[in-house]
Motif scaffolding. Structure first.
Motif, PDB file in Angstrom:
ATOM      1  N   GLY A 219      43.052  15.842  29.985  1.00 21.22           N
ATOM      2  CA  GLY A 219      41.967  14.955  30.389  1.00 21.22           C
ATOM      3  C   GLY A 219      42.071  14.501  31.825  1.00 21.22           C
ATOM      4  O   GLY A 219      41.298  13.649  32.260  1.00 21.22           O
ATOM      5  N   SER A 220      43.002  15.053  32.587  1.00 25.11           N
ATOM      6  CA  SER A 220      43.211  14.623  33.967  1.00 25.11           C
ATOM      7  C   SER A 220      42.479  15.532  34.931  1.00 25.11           C
ATOM      8  O   SER A 220      42.188  16.690  34.638  1.00 25.11           O
ATOM      9  CB  SER A 220      44.708  14.619  34.301  1.00 25.11           C
ATOM     10  OG  SER A 220      45.237  15.923  34.166  1.00 25.11           O
ATOM     11  N   THR A 221      42.168  14.988  36.099  1.00 24.85           N
ATOM     12  CA  THR A 221      41.527  15.765  37.158  1.00 24.85           C
ATOM     13  C   THR A 221      42.592  16.157  38.166  1.00 24.85           C
ATOM     14  O   THR A 221      43.166  15.300  38.834  1.00 24.85           O
ATOM     15  CB  THR A 221      40.427  14.938  37.843  1.00 24.85           C
ATOM     16  OG1 THR A 221      39.461  14.534  36.860  1.00 24.85           O
ATOM     17  CG2 THR A 221      39.745  15.756  38.928  1.00 24.85           C
ATOM     18  N   SER A 222      42.865  17.459  38.253  1.00 27.35           N
ATOM     19  CA  SER A 222      43.963  17.902  39.110  1.00 27.35           C
ATOM     20  C   SER A 222      43.869  19.405  39.328  1.00 27.35           C
ATOM     21  O   SER A 222      43.370  20.153  38.481  1.00 27.35           O
ATOM     22  CB  SER A 222      45.303  17.555  38.457  1.00 27.35           C
ATOM     23  OG  SER A 222      46.371  18.160  39.138  1.00 27.35           O
ATOM     24  N   ARG A 223      44.383  19.852  40.467  1.00 28.98           N
ATOM     25  CA  ARG A 223      44.502  21.286  40.712  1.00 28.98           C
ATOM     26  C   ARG A 223      45.606  21.915  39.864  1.00 28.98           C
ATOM     27  O   ARG A 223      45.744  23.145  39.841  1.00 28.98           O
ATOM     28  CB  ARG A 223      44.779  21.550  42.193  1.00 28.98           C
ATOM     29  CG  ARG A 223      43.566  21.360  43.101  1.00 28.98           C
ATOM     30  CD  ARG A 223      43.886  21.844  44.507  1.00 28.98           C
ATOM     31  NE  ARG A 223      44.120  23.278  44.572  1.00 28.98           N
ATOM     32  CZ  ARG A 223      43.193  24.187  44.818  1.00 28.98           C
ATOM     33  NH1 ARG A 223      41.938  23.813  45.026  1.00 28.98           N
ATOM     34  NH2 ARG A 223      43.489  25.459  44.869  1.00 28.98           N
ATOM     35  N   ARG A 224      46.337  21.085  39.154  1.00 29.80           N
ATOM     36  CA  ARG A 224      47.362  21.640  38.286  1.00 29.80           C
ATOM     37  C   ARG A 224      46.765  22.428  37.130  1.00 29.80           C
ATOM     38  O   ARG A 224      47.475  23.169  36.444  1.00 29.80           O
ATOM     39  CB  ARG A 224      48.265  20.523  37.768  1.00 29.80           C
ATOM     40  CG  ARG A 224      49.085  19.853  38.871  1.00 29.80           C
ATOM     41  CD  ARG A 224      49.991  18.779  38.340  1.00 29.80           C
ATOM     42  NE  ARG A 224      51.031  19.307  37.491  1.00 29.80           N
ATOM     43  CZ  ARG A 224      51.949  18.570  36.876  1.00 29.80           C
ATOM     44  NH1 ARG A 224      51.941  17.253  37.037  1.00 29.80           N
ATOM     45  NH2 ARG A 224      52.865  19.123  36.106  1.00 29.80           N
ATOM     46  N   HIS A 225      45.467  22.298  36.907  1.00 30.46           N
ATOM     47  CA  HIS A 225      44.816  23.145  35.912  1.00 30.46           C
ATOM     48  C   HIS A 225      44.798  24.607  36.347  1.00 30.46           C
ATOM     49  O   HIS A 225      44.574  25.492  35.517  1.00 30.46           O
ATOM     50  CB  HIS A 225      43.394  22.643  35.642  1.00 30.46           C
ATOM     51  CG  HIS A 225      43.348  21.336  34.922  1.00 30.46           C
ATOM     52  ND1 HIS A 225      43.680  21.196  33.602  1.00 30.46           N
ATOM     53  CD2 HIS A 225      43.046  20.079  35.358  1.00 30.46           C
ATOM     54  CE1 HIS A 225      43.562  19.925  33.243  1.00 30.46           C
ATOM     55  NE2 HIS A 225      43.180  19.230  34.294  1.00 30.46           N
ATOM     56  N   PHE A 226      45.037  24.868  37.635  1.00 30.65           N
ATOM     57  CA  PHE A 226      45.165  26.250  38.101  1.00 30.65           C
ATOM     58  C   PHE A 226      46.402  26.913  37.494  1.00 30.65           C
ATOM     59  O   PHE A 226      46.560  28.129  37.586  1.00 30.65           O
ATOM     60  CB  PHE A 226      45.254  26.269  39.634  1.00 30.65           C
ATOM     61  CG  PHE A 226      43.936  26.124  40.328  1.00 30.65           C
ATOM     62  CD1 PHE A 226      43.416  27.153  41.095  1.00 30.65           C
ATOM     63  CD2 PHE A 226      43.201  24.950  40.216  1.00 30.65           C
ATOM     64  CE1 PHE A 226      42.202  27.021  41.741  1.00 30.65           C
ATOM     65  CE2 PHE A 226      41.989  24.806  40.855  1.00 30.65           C
ATOM     66  CZ  PHE A 226      41.472  25.851  41.630  1.00 30.65           C
ATOM     67  N   GLY A 268      35.508  16.783  34.578  1.00 31.40           N
ATOM     68  CA  GLY A 268      36.666  15.949  34.838  1.00 31.40           C
ATOM     69  C   GLY A 268      37.992  16.659  34.915  1.00 31.40           C
ATOM     70  O   GLY A 268      39.028  16.004  35.060  1.00 31.40           O
ATOM     71  N   ARG A 269      38.006  17.995  34.834  1.00 34.93           N
ATOM     72  CA  ARG A 269      39.292  18.687  34.935  1.00 34.93           C
ATOM     73  C   ARG A 269      39.570  19.169  36.357  1.00 34.93           C
ATOM     74  O   ARG A 269      40.621  18.888  36.920  1.00 34.93           O
ATOM     75  CB  ARG A 269      39.353  19.873  33.971  1.00 34.93           C
ATOM     76  CG  ARG A 269      39.455  19.473  32.511  1.00 34.93           C
ATOM     77  CD  ARG A 269      40.022  20.587  31.666  1.00 34.93           C
ATOM     78  NE  ARG A 269      39.987  20.273  30.245  1.00 34.93           N
ATOM     79  CZ  ARG A 269      40.455  21.055  29.292  1.00 34.93           C
ATOM     80  NH1 ARG A 269      41.000  22.217  29.603  1.00 34.93           N
ATOM     81  NH2 ARG A 269      40.387  20.691  28.025  1.00 34.93           N
ATOM     82  N   LEU A 270      38.641  19.891  36.931  1.00 31.54           N
ATOM     83  CA  LEU A 270      38.866  20.433  38.270  1.00 31.54           C
ATOM     84  C   LEU A 270      38.378  19.444  39.320  1.00 31.54           C
ATOM     85  O   LEU A 270      37.289  18.876  39.195  1.00 31.54           O
ATOM     86  CB  LEU A 270      38.128  21.761  38.430  1.00 31.54           C
ATOM     87  CG  LEU A 270      38.580  22.902  37.507  1.00 31.54           C
ATOM     88  CD1 LEU A 270      37.738  24.144  37.742  1.00 31.54           C
ATOM     89  CD2 LEU A 270      40.053  23.216  37.712  1.00 31.54           C
TER      90      LEU A 270
END
Length: 743
Positions: A219-226, A268-270
């Motif tokens: 549920g966080s917004t971050s480039r770590r979703h890459f 809300g993710r990217l």
């Protein structure tokens, strides 16, 4: 050797960890070990784990020397495991009652398979429980165990580790471990299912998967979703190393594209500005592992081809259609563009004023008042203003500029102040700007159910708008807490991204600065006769009653006690009138400061008001009336069993209450011992410098070197006006507590 090794990694989940561990240890199937891994959590997770280990030998604590992430913490748990099967459970989720018993029975019935897949349900903050939509894939019909080739649909079930029990020797034989990253479950789940020679399913909800409003990884917004790209590279690398698994490449390719599409389209993710880069990398990854002949829907196709602008245009068009559909047929609403609202909007476009702080409180100065004083003492460069409605000016502390809500001056202050401090709500019309710092103090220590726990208590919740409550929580930057109990409760029932400052209660600072002269002055101002024992009666609101009259006859009690006692009657703000009149009774309902009433009194009489924490902090006797406590527990719900750990002497009836006061049991050695235990639990940081710690942390930016809380044994609060020998020999706990902050 236990049947199950339940591995629970913990990092910044102190509000949920106890519930998670309880769900494991309370299972009807006892043959287990619980490996709780403290992933160098900065909050109280490590201490909570150690407390459970001290109580239950099945708990094996593991404390990591550095933070390694969820995957590394699970690996540390696997290294310590001795059970036949590994069961993973995230520390904010719970096992359902009887889950391990059902898992054990199914494992035995299917001949100890390598992997058993069981079902889960998502639990939401509003009480909704929604079962997995693909539960049909877990049907138990047909032969079992089986190979994945017989039930390929299992690859479409949520790719996580915590809905599977894996045989430990199978995991060790294949060398399966969790990689680092956000999506560490992906390169674990697919290889485990593909490599398993025997798989079974259990069509039963065994895990409640908590849908946290904020704070969860997904549920966080971050480039770590890459990180998703690297994890799927690991999956395909595993397939390349095992040619016998090439048959699964088309399905893995389909799952990968679906997963990328979900991450890309999920709001809300990217972060803003990263979508184009995400699609370019998705296109490159798709080309690298492309399997001809695999078909996708429109959304997945656009993601696979990396058509960023086309996909964005389609999403905007879809949103426009939904908006038109919602407003179609509705009457045109009247435009409300008052001069004050326009003024507020214009002020909100001006730069913030770093030298301005706005304070507000619901009932009396309380914690905001103590913080306002600390602002002036330790951050004198910040000017302070106080919002007060007409008639509330008397409750405003001396010093700040007084503003009336709804005026142009108040809207200007709310729009441009750097700091906002409140123990309630500013209201939905106030929009927190970027750069503003919102400090929420709440009101007292939570002893009764509050926040989201009131969803199941309609009599207590009344007309609470829980959606609006959580939108208010989303504005908070800091939440103040006086003890660990309050910290764990607030973070669970009021979930948000705020940081909890467990520094003590600022409202109690005045209790430790007061002198005997202050006590004498306050008693004289209230009209307490010299030499009389002042009993402060402060009941909590009784949600099960329409009228808030006291459960006993105050006039009768005053007559029975005689002139040696005087009752200071402070009704709950919801009462609306005095609790009693007549000789020996002084109505103090209009007094704005509960702290001053505590200083003026010798003993507190209450049922469950959190004022008992402040009065105990003064090391003065408390008498607990428990006549309606059972009803309160049923209607409102309580967090603390006050009968098991009372702050002092307990009285169940009116006659027993009179006897407690007349006989002197309210101040005997037993009462002192109970109070000492209560203070140790609820007053560890209330040493007179709580507000200073908050200001130094929030305004001055100091993280290290904050004043360490004075140990309870070294505190010397002002004695009561009517001193008694037992009070001078109260046993006190020792050891300096440390102030903490979480999240």
């Amino acid at each position: 050797m236990p049947r199950f090794s339940v591995i629970v990694p913990a990092y910044q989940v102190q509000a949920y960890l106890s519930e998670c561990l309880d769900s494991v240890l309370s299972q009807s199937y006892p043959d287990l070990e619980l490996i709780a891994v403290d992933d160098r959590s900065p909050d109280a997770c490590g201490a909570i784990i150690d407390e459970y280990a001290a109580r239950d030998p099945r708990v094996r604590p593991v404390h990591l020397v550095e933070n390694v992430g969820l995957g590394g913490a699970r690996n540390a748990g696997i290294a310590e495991a001795r059970g036949d099967y590994l069961v993973f459970l995230d520390s904010d989720d719970t096992l359902t009652p009887g889950a391990l018993h059902a898992i054990a029975d199914r494992i035995e019935a299917t001949g100890d398979p390598d992997v058993l897949v069981y079902d889960y349900a998502r639990t939401h903050w509003d009480g909704r429980t929604v079962r997995n939509q693909l539960a049909g894939q877990l049907a138990e019909e047909g032969p079992a165990p089986f190979r994945l080739a017989d039930r390929p649909g299992l690859l479409r079930v949520l790719m996580v580790a915590w809905n599977k029990a894996c045989r430990r020797d199978f995991v060790a034989r294949h060398g399966f471990t969790f990689p680092p990253g956000y999506y560490e479950d992906t390169p674990w789940t697919f290889p485990v299912l593909m490599a398993a020679e025997s798989v079974a399913t259990l069509d039963r909800v065994c895990v409640h998967y908590r849908q946290r409003r904020q704070g969860s990884i997904l549920g966080s917004t971050s480039r770590r979703h890459f990180d998703l790209f690297e994890q799927y590279e690991r999956v395909f690398a595993y397939v390349a190393e095992h040619p016998e698994l090439e048959c699964w490449r088309p399905e893995l390719y389909r799952r990968m594209i679906d997963h990328l599409a979900v991450v890309f389209t999920q709001p809300g993710r990217l972060p803003r500005g990263s979508h184009g880069d995400f699609l370019r990398r998705a296109r490159a990854l798709g080309r690298r592992h492309r399997v001809p002949g695999v078909r996708f829907g429109p959304r997945q196709t656009l993601v696979r081809l990396g058509l960023h602008r086309t996909l964005r245009s389609l999403r905007l068009a879809s949103a426009l259609r939904r908006r038109v559909r919602r407003t179609a047929g509705r009457p045109v609403r009247a435009l409300r563009s008052g001069a004050l609202r326009l003024h507020y909007a214009l002020q909100s476009r001006l730069p913030l004023r770093a030298d301005l702080a706005v304070f507000a409180a619901s009932h009396g100065p309380g914690d905001p008042g103590a913080l306002e004083e600390a602002f002036r003492a330790h951050a004198p460069h910040v000017r302070t203003a106080w919002l007060a409605r007409p008639g509330q000016e008397g409750a405003v502390p001396a010093g700040p500029r007084v503003l009336r809500p709804g005026t142009a001056a108040s809207w200007s202050a709310l729009a441009r102040a750097r700091y906002l401090v409140n123990d309630g709500e500013f209201g939905p019309a106030v929009r927190k700007r970027r750069g503003q710092v919102y400090v929420q103090t709440r009101r007292g220590t939570p002893l009764l159910h509050t926040g989201l726990d009131l969803l199941e208590r309609p009599a207590a919740a009344r007309d609470t708008d829980f959606g609006e409550l959580l939108r208010e929580v989303d504005r908070w930057d800091y939440l103040l807490s006086g003890n660990r109990h309050a910290t764990l409760t607030w973070e669970r029932v009021l979930p948000g991204r705020y940081t909890t400052l467990e520094y003590g209660a600022p409202r109690t600072d005045v209790l430790h600065r007061a002198t005997e002269a202050d006590v004498t002055r306050l008693r004289a101002a209230l009209g307490v006769p010299a030499g009389a024992v002042a009993v402060l009666y402060a009941p909590a609101r009784r949600d099960h009653r329409r009228t808030q009259h006291p459960p006993f006859d105050l006039e009768r009690i005053a007559r029975r006690l005689g002139p040696r006692f005087v009752l200071l009657a402070r009704p709950h703000p919801a009462h609306g009138g005095p609790l009693g009149t007549g000789p020996g009774i002084i109505d103090v309902g209009g007094h704005p400061s509960p702290a001053e009433l505590c200083l003026a009194s010798d003993v507190l009489l209450t049922d469950r008001s959190s004022l008992m924490v402040d009065h105990a902090d003064l090391d003065r006797p408390v008498v607990l009336h428990t006549g309606e406590l059972a009803v309160v527990e049923a209607v409102r719900g309580t967090y603390v069993d006050l009968r098991a750990c009372p702050p002092g002497t307990v009285a169940d009836s009116e006659d027993e209450l009179i006897d407690v006061l007349v006989s002197g049991r309210w101040c005997d050695a037993r009462s002192a011992r109970l109070r000492a235990e209560f203070r140790e639990r609820f007053c560890p940081y209330d040493d007179g410098r709580a507000a200073e710690r908050v200001v130094r942390r929030v305004v001055l930016g100091e993280r290290a070197g904050l004043p360490v809380a004075v140990p309870l044994a070294e505190r010397k609060p002002v004695p009561p006006a009517v001193s008694r020998a037992p009070w001078a020999t109260v046993p006190q706990p020792s050891g300096p507590p440390t102030v903490t902050e979480s999240r």
